[in-house]
Design an enzyme around this catalytic site. Structure first.
Site, short mmCIF file in Angstrom:
data_model
loop_
_atom_site.label_atom_id
_atom_site.label_comp_id
_atom_site.label_asym_id
_atom_site.label_seq_id
_atom_site.Cartn_x
_atom_site.Cartn_y
_atom_site.Cartn_z
CG ASP A 42 -2.21 0.73 1.03
OD1 ASP A 42 -2.19 1.76 0.34
OD2 ASP A 42 -3.24 0.28 1.56
CB CYS A 80 -6.47 2.97 -2.09
SG CYS A 80 -5.12 3.71 -1.19
CG HIS A 136 -10.26 1.07 -0.06
ND1 HIS A 136 -9.20 1.96 -0.12
CD2 HIS A 136 -11.30 1.78 0.45
CE1 HIS A 136 -9.57 3.13 0.34
NE2 HIS A 136 -10.84 3.05 0.69
CG ASP A 291 -2.44 0.81 -3.23
OD1 ASP A 291 -1.32 1.24 -2.89
OD2 ASP A 291 -3.46 1.01 -2.54
CG ASN A 292 -2.52 4.50 -4.97
OD1 ASN A 292 -3.36 4.09 -4.19
ND2 ASN A 292 -2.81 4.83 -6.21
#
Length: 487
Positions: A42, A80, A136, A291-292
């Site tokens: 993450d 996300c 999410h 993810d980012n």
């Protein structure tokens, strides 16, 4: 008529797959299907691991890269929820109504049950499926992992910042429910199992996510059934809280961010060891990514590194906000030691994994699929991924930039600092960068050299193609109970 044919073709493939998966298959045939382990960390930017130039020792992630393919030009979405939606569906999140993170109190969001995920695809191909960690992509019954193709799950509906909500005395007066960790199995409602708070936050990977992943791998490998496990690792999403077993324990690193990266590498090693101990290492596709990008929100901890690129998580759409690590290993099938500048994107995982496991016919044909099947590249049968462009959308669902080959055209952007406080800005003329010679995006060629205006032509072609597809298949609205396009 064409749409009907697509639907029929897709339906035939799905029904056929369901029938075949219901039949008992010989053990030898079952062994031929590769397992898939997908670890998604993450908010970890491009430059934090050793093989990407990071200074914190990451021997396990480095070994994973040496034994497979490391992507230098892998691209994710703006936040996300969009990135995870893209990975799961193979579709730009703007199509799914998942183009931004839903805020507390905004109401229903996430993936409509109609969306078809990579877990549903692999389930139709005879796989067992599980998710441990962060979801999410919806926080209401009917939009949770066990409603979207996962046989079982344990984790959080939304994101890790919720761990700190109840630490604020006034939180209870908002009327919002206490954040919880959930679990569920396919066909039954999910249920809350324990509070998500600051006590569990620093140990959630050590005590729960990774042990559950390891046990699942052991169990499914022993059952001789192909499996897909999707691991939504917790760090380094705020609140960044290092595990007590790693905090300040080494002279080779200094500070909380470095300790968190060190633990992350250790946990990846535990999963790698579990695959090996289960005797399925040579028959397991191992995917590791983020993810980012990092930075832009936790200055007290440190932003980590987004490599040689301009931008951070909030400073979109510059390369530092959209390029993150991606590694793929499959011993004996994916060539080892490959470092590539070939473009890949989050939307590519669904069709690519389908191709790698031999199930390309299960990719839906009744909706736009924005991903490309890069499996020939992964398997060493092609020197191209099949992707030479990438459209990047903002948290408002509107286009921000297009990468075409090594050219980058920016139609809207955020100010460099502090980007989290900046609106999207629209320049009078697009910004244009040659990423092969200017990876930091310092020299706007539209300002210095009008002979580059020709680059707008392929961009406009891509925009026109997207707009045509939206007319035929309108984008789903946030929270819409979408049930399908007219036949």
């Amino acid at each position: 008529m064409k749409l009907c044919k697509r639907l029929l073709a897709c339906g035939t493939a799905l029904v056929g797959a369901a029938v075949l998966s219901a039949l008992p298959a010989p053990a030898a045939a079952q062994q031929q299907k590769p397992n898939v382990v997908f670890i998604l960390v993450d908010n970890v930017g491009w430059g934090n691991f050793g093989v990407y130039g990071g200074t914190v020792p990451t021997p396990n992630i480095d070994r994973l890269a040496r034994e497979g393919v490391r992507f230098n030009n892998y691209n994710v979405e703006v936040q996300c929820t969009p990135s995870r939606s893209a990975i799961l569906t193979g579709r730009h999140p703007v199509r799914s109504g998942t183009y931004k993170v839903p805020l507390p109190g905004e109401g229903k969001g996430g993936l409509a049950p109609w969306e078809y995920t990579i877990a549903e695809l692999l389930s139709a191909d005879g796989y067992s499926t599980a998710l441990f960690g962060k979801w999410h992509c919806g926080d209401t019954q009917g939009r949770l992992p066990n409603d979207q193709g996962f046989d079982e799950w344990w984790g959080i509906e939304n994101s890790w910042d919720e761990a700190g909500y109840t630490a604020w005395p006034l939180f209870k007066e908002t009327g919002q429910p206490t954040p919880m960790i959930w679990e569920g199995v396919k066909g039954q409602p999910s249920r809350p199992v324990m509070p998500l708070d600051l006590k569990v936050r620093p140990i959630v990977d050590e005590k729960y996510i990774i042990p559950k992943t390891v046990e699942y791998i052991r169990r499914e490998a022993a059952a001789k059934k192909p499996f897909f496990v999707y691991v939504g690792y917790s760090e380094v999403h705020p609140p960044v809280m290092s595990n007590p077993n790693f905090a300040g324990k080494s002279t080779e690193r200094s500070g909380e961010f470095a300790d968190v990266i060190a633990e992350m590498d250790y946990r990846v090693g535990q999963v790698m060891d579990a695959v090996k101990a289960a005797g399925v290492e040579d028959n397991t596709i191992f995917i590791f990514s983020s993810d980012n990008a990092g930075g832009g929100a936790v200055p007290q901890v440190g932003p980590g590194s987004n490599g040689p690129f301009r931008g951070n998580f909030f400073n979109t759409p510059f390369e530092g906000s959209m390029r993150v690590p991606a590694i793929v290993r499959w011993p004996g099938k994916v060539p080892a030691g490959v470092v590539t500048e070939q473009m890949l994107a989050a939307v590519d995982w669904l069709p690519t994994v389908a191709g790698m496991v031999g199930a390309p016919g299960l990719v839906p044909r009744d909706r736009p699929i924005d991903g490309v099947d890069a499996s020939p590249f992964m398997l060493g049968k092609s020197d191209k991924t099949g992707r030479d462009s990438y459209m990047f959308f903002g948290a408002d669902g509107e286009l921000m930039s297009i990468k075409w080959k090594f050219w980058k055209t920016v139609f809207r952007y955020t100010a460099d600092s502090p980007a989290v406080e900046s609106p999207y800005l629209r320049p009078a003329f697009p910004l244009m960068y040659n990423l092969s010679s200017d990876p930091h995006e310092d020299n706007n060629l539209f300002y210095t050299d009008f002979t580059t205006a020709w680059v707008l032509a392929p961009n406009l072609k891509l925009i026109e193609g997207y707009e045509r597809s939206v007319k035929q298949y309108p984008n789903i609205k946030v929270g819409e109970d979408f049930t399908g396009y007219n036949k």
